[in-house]
Design a protein around this motif. Structure first.
Motif, PDB file in Angstrom:
ATOM      1  N   UNK A 320      33.712  29.282 101.010  1.00  0.00           N
ATOM      2  CA  UNK A 320      34.147  28.930 102.359  1.00  0.00           C
ATOM      3  C   UNK A 320      34.876  27.587 102.362  1.00  0.00           C
ATOM      4  N   UNK A 321      36.174  27.573 102.702  1.00  0.00           N
ATOM      5  CA  UNK A 321      36.911  26.295 102.733  1.00  0.00           C
ATOM      6  C   UNK A 321      36.441  25.363 103.844  1.00  0.00           C
ATOM      7  N   UNK A 322      35.757  25.882 104.864  1.00  0.00           N
ATOM      8  CA  UNK A 322      35.285  25.034 105.956  1.00  0.00           C
ATOM      9  C   UNK A 322      34.136  24.135 105.525  1.00  0.00           C
ATOM     10  N   UNK A 323      33.499  24.448 104.391  1.00  0.00           N
ATOM     11  CA  UNK A 323      32.390  23.621 103.880  1.00  0.00           C
ATOM     12  C   UNK A 323      32.655  23.215 102.437  1.00  0.00           C
ATOM     13  N   UNK A 324      33.913  22.928 102.129  1.00  0.00           N
ATOM     14  CA  UNK A 324      34.265  22.430 100.800  1.00  0.00           C
ATOM     15  C   UNK A 324      34.244  23.482  99.717  1.00  0.00           C
ATOM     16  N   UNK A 325      34.497  24.730 100.060  1.00  0.00           N
ATOM     17  CA  UNK A 325      34.558  25.849  99.128  1.00  0.00           C
ATOM     18  C   UNK A 325      33.208  26.172  98.476  1.00  0.00           C
ATOM     19  N   UNK A 326      32.116  25.723  99.064  1.00  0.00           N
ATOM     20  CA  UNK A 326      30.812  26.174  98.608  1.00  0.00           C
ATOM     21  C   UNK A 326      30.642  27.650  98.950  1.00  0.00           C
ATOM     22  N   UNK A 327      29.911  28.371  98.085  1.00  0.00           N
ATOM     23  CA  UNK A 327      29.604  29.776  98.377  1.00  0.00           C
ATOM     24  C   UNK A 327      28.406  29.818  99.317  1.00  0.00           C
ATOM     25  N   UNK A 328      28.650  30.241 100.546  1.00  0.00           N
ATOM     26  CA  UNK A 328      27.615  30.254 101.574  1.00  0.00           C
ATOM     27  C   UNK A 328      27.573  31.636 102.217  1.00  0.00           C
ATOM     28  N   UNK A 329      26.507  31.875 102.979  1.00  0.00           N
ATOM     29  CA  UNK A 329      26.318  33.195 103.582  1.00  0.00           C
ATOM     30  C   UNK A 329      26.756  33.243 105.039  1.00  0.00           C
ATOM     31  N   UNK A 330      27.459  32.218 105.514  1.00  0.00           N
ATOM     32  CA  UNK A 330      27.848  32.171 106.925  1.00  0.00           C
ATOM     33  C   UNK A 330      29.301  31.760 107.071  1.00  0.00           C
ATOM     34  N   UNK A 331      29.852  32.086 108.233  1.00  0.00           N
ATOM     35  CA  UNK A 331      31.164  31.581 108.641  1.00  0.00           C
ATOM     36  C   UNK A 331      31.015  31.059 110.068  1.00  0.00           C
ATOM     37  N   UNK A 332      32.083  30.461 110.593  1.00  0.00           N
ATOM     38  CA  UNK A 332      31.998  29.784 111.878  1.00  0.00           C
ATOM     39  C   UNK A 332      32.589  30.585 113.033  1.00  0.00           C
ATOM     40  N   UNK A 333      32.784  31.865 112.861  1.00  0.00           N
ATOM     41  CA  UNK A 333      33.188  32.724 113.986  1.00  0.00           C
ATOM     42  C   UNK A 333      32.563  34.088 113.781  1.00  0.00           C
ATOM     43  N   UNK A 334      32.265  34.745 114.877  1.00  0.00           N
ATOM     44  CA  UNK A 334      31.630  36.056 114.787  1.00  0.00           C
ATOM     45  C   UNK A 334      32.540  37.073 114.097  1.00  0.00           C
ATOM     46  N   UNK A 335      33.847  36.988 114.343  1.00  0.00           N
ATOM     47  CA  UNK A 335      34.770  37.965 113.763  1.00  0.00           C
ATOM     48  C   UNK A 335      34.763  37.898 112.241  1.00  0.00           C
ATOM     49  N   UNK A 336      34.919  36.697 111.675  1.00  0.00           N
ATOM     50  CA  UNK A 336      34.943  36.575 110.215  1.00  0.00           C
ATOM     51  C   UNK A 336      33.573  36.892 109.615  1.00  0.00           C
ATOM     52  N   UNK A 337      32.507  36.535 110.301  1.00  0.00           N
ATOM     53  CA  UNK A 337      31.156  36.803 109.793  1.00  0.00           C
ATOM     54  C   UNK A 337      30.905  38.303 109.688  1.00  0.00           C
ATOM     55  N   UNK A 338      31.175  39.039 110.760  1.00  0.00           N
ATOM     56  CA  UNK A 338      30.892  40.468 110.733  1.00  0.00           C
ATOM     57  C   UNK A 338      31.890  41.228 109.859  1.00  0.00           C
TER      58      UNK A 338
END
Length: 413
Positions: A320-338
């Motif tokens: 995820x580029x929003x958190x420094x390209x760490x591999x995480x299980x979340x995103x910051x919008x419902x559309x991208x998450x689902x």
């Protein structure tokens, strides 16, 4: 005999809204938007929800029995949520994601089903009890804001001079904060306008103090979207009553403008400071890489037709580029998450589910404009800009609105 039955029904209704109201307050006093685990305070919240919905309702939902019960909108919604639960579980197990990451996705998915579980119970509440329940939700938001202020050392003098930290529990990320800002602001102004004695004016002043507490906390931490949407909702809610007042008594326009100018003069320094800090933050971080985040999800989903259509399942990770390209299980919008978890098919079903609830609200005459305005900032933040769509408070707010909407449809039948 009839009187006894009426008393039993009345007690059942009171029990429901009191239990859920206490759940809101327990959440505000002791829980957090993303708690480290299930502690006593989280158990109290779950118990309040279970008492409101009924102990058998979750099992009927998970088994699919709820599909054939109640209004068609809730039945279709239940079928969609059950399908998404199992689709994400099968895909997650197929891809071999970690159990902890899968649970972190499954629990928020269960939260999103709360409107289906709670709305039928809340639909039978009288309007006064439903308003009190919204008051309890707002009290939960004020409790969260006060906990944050206490952690920040009640640094009111820092507002406008330097941004304050979020704190370790990120309490201000809760959907109850914008909700309380608007609901209490409108309730307080309405109480002052209609109140003729201290019995009405004191609660109105307390409501305004609670709204100010939440708004100032958002300003102190530079929550740009939350603060802006809350203020817009407040202005929208106050515009029509103020216009009617001015038409009836034009002298109030002169007095109102004078008081507004005086108020702005008093707070000019912190107001200018907050505006400057918000502008600096916008220039520095922009939209926090939200577009790049969505492109990263598309890139991962585009590796195969199966992944694009059905996602990577519960527990899926993304760089995820929003958190420094760490591999995480979340995103910051419902559309991208689902899209990441459930693919294009799952995302389309989520949109249909949201559309069913929105249609329920639009067709019902029972949802007060004040409740809609109070819920709108939290809903927009969760769906478009923030992870708060995964929080239980987000779904509890939707449940309040869905319950009022369903009550209006029952009254029309």
């Amino acid at each position: 005999m009839v009187a006894d039955r009426v008393m039993r029904v009345g007690w059942a209704e009171d029990r429901r809204w009191v239990a859920l109201g206490l759940a809101f307050i327990a959440y505000g006093l002791g829980s957090a938007p993303a708690p480290p685990g299930i502690r006593l305070q989280e158990l109290l919240v779950f118990v309040g929800i279970a008492v409101c919905a009924g102990l058998a309702v979750p099992w009927r939902f998970l088994s699919g029995l709820a599909v054939a019960r109640g209004p068609a909108v809730l039945g279709i919604g239940s079928a969609i949520m059950v399908w998404l639960f199992w689709q994400g579980l099968v895909r997650g197990l197929w891809n071999g994601w970690g159990l902890t990451d899968m649970v972190r996705d499954i629990v928020p998915m269960m939260f999103l089903a709360l409107p289906l579980l709670l709305a039928p119970a809340l639909a039978h509440l009288p309007d006064r009890s439903a308003d009190r329940l919204a008051d309890a939700a707002a009290m939960g938001g004020v409790a969260l804001a006060m906990r944050w202020w206490l952690d920040a050392g009640m640094a009111l003098s820092a507002v406008g001079s330097a941004p304050l930290g979020e704190g370790r529990d990120y309490l201000l990320n809760s959907a109850l904060i914008p909700f309380a800002s608007v609901w209490l602001g409108l309730r307080g102004m309405d109480g002052l306008a209609m109140g003729t004695g201290w019995f009405r004016r004191v609660p109105a002043l307390l409501a305004l103090a609670g709204a100010a507490c939440c708004l100032l906390a958002q300003a102190a931490t530079l929550h740009r979207a939350g603060l802006g949407l809350s203020l817009l909702a407040l202005l929208a809610g106050l515009a029509l009553p103020l216009w009617r007042l001015v038409v009836r008594r034009p002298v109030w326009l002169v007095l109102g403008l004078f008081l507004l100018a005086l108020f702005l003069l008093v707070i000019r320094e912190p107001l200018a400071g907050v505006a400057g800090l918000l502008a600096d933050k916008t220039q520095a971080v922009g939209l926090n890489n939200r577009a790049d985040e969505f492109l990263a999800v598309l890139d991962q989903m585009g590796r195969s037709p199966v992944a694009f259509l059905f996602g990577d399942g519960w527990g899926a990770l993304v760089a995820n580029p929003a958190v420094g390209w760490w591999r995480v299980s979340y995103t910051h919008s419902a559309a991208s998450y689902f899209l990441l978890k459930l693919g294009a098919v799952g995302l389309a079903l989520v949109v249909i589910y949201a559309g069913l609830l929105a249609g329920l609200v639009v067709r019902s005459p029972a949802v007060p404009m004040r409740l809609l305005l109070a819920a709108t900032p939290s809903l927009l933040l969760g769906l478009l800009l923030h992870t708060s769509f995964k929080y239980i408070c987000f779904s509890m707010i939707i449940s309040l609105v869905a319950g009022r909407a369903l009550s209006g449809l029952y009254k029309r039948i």
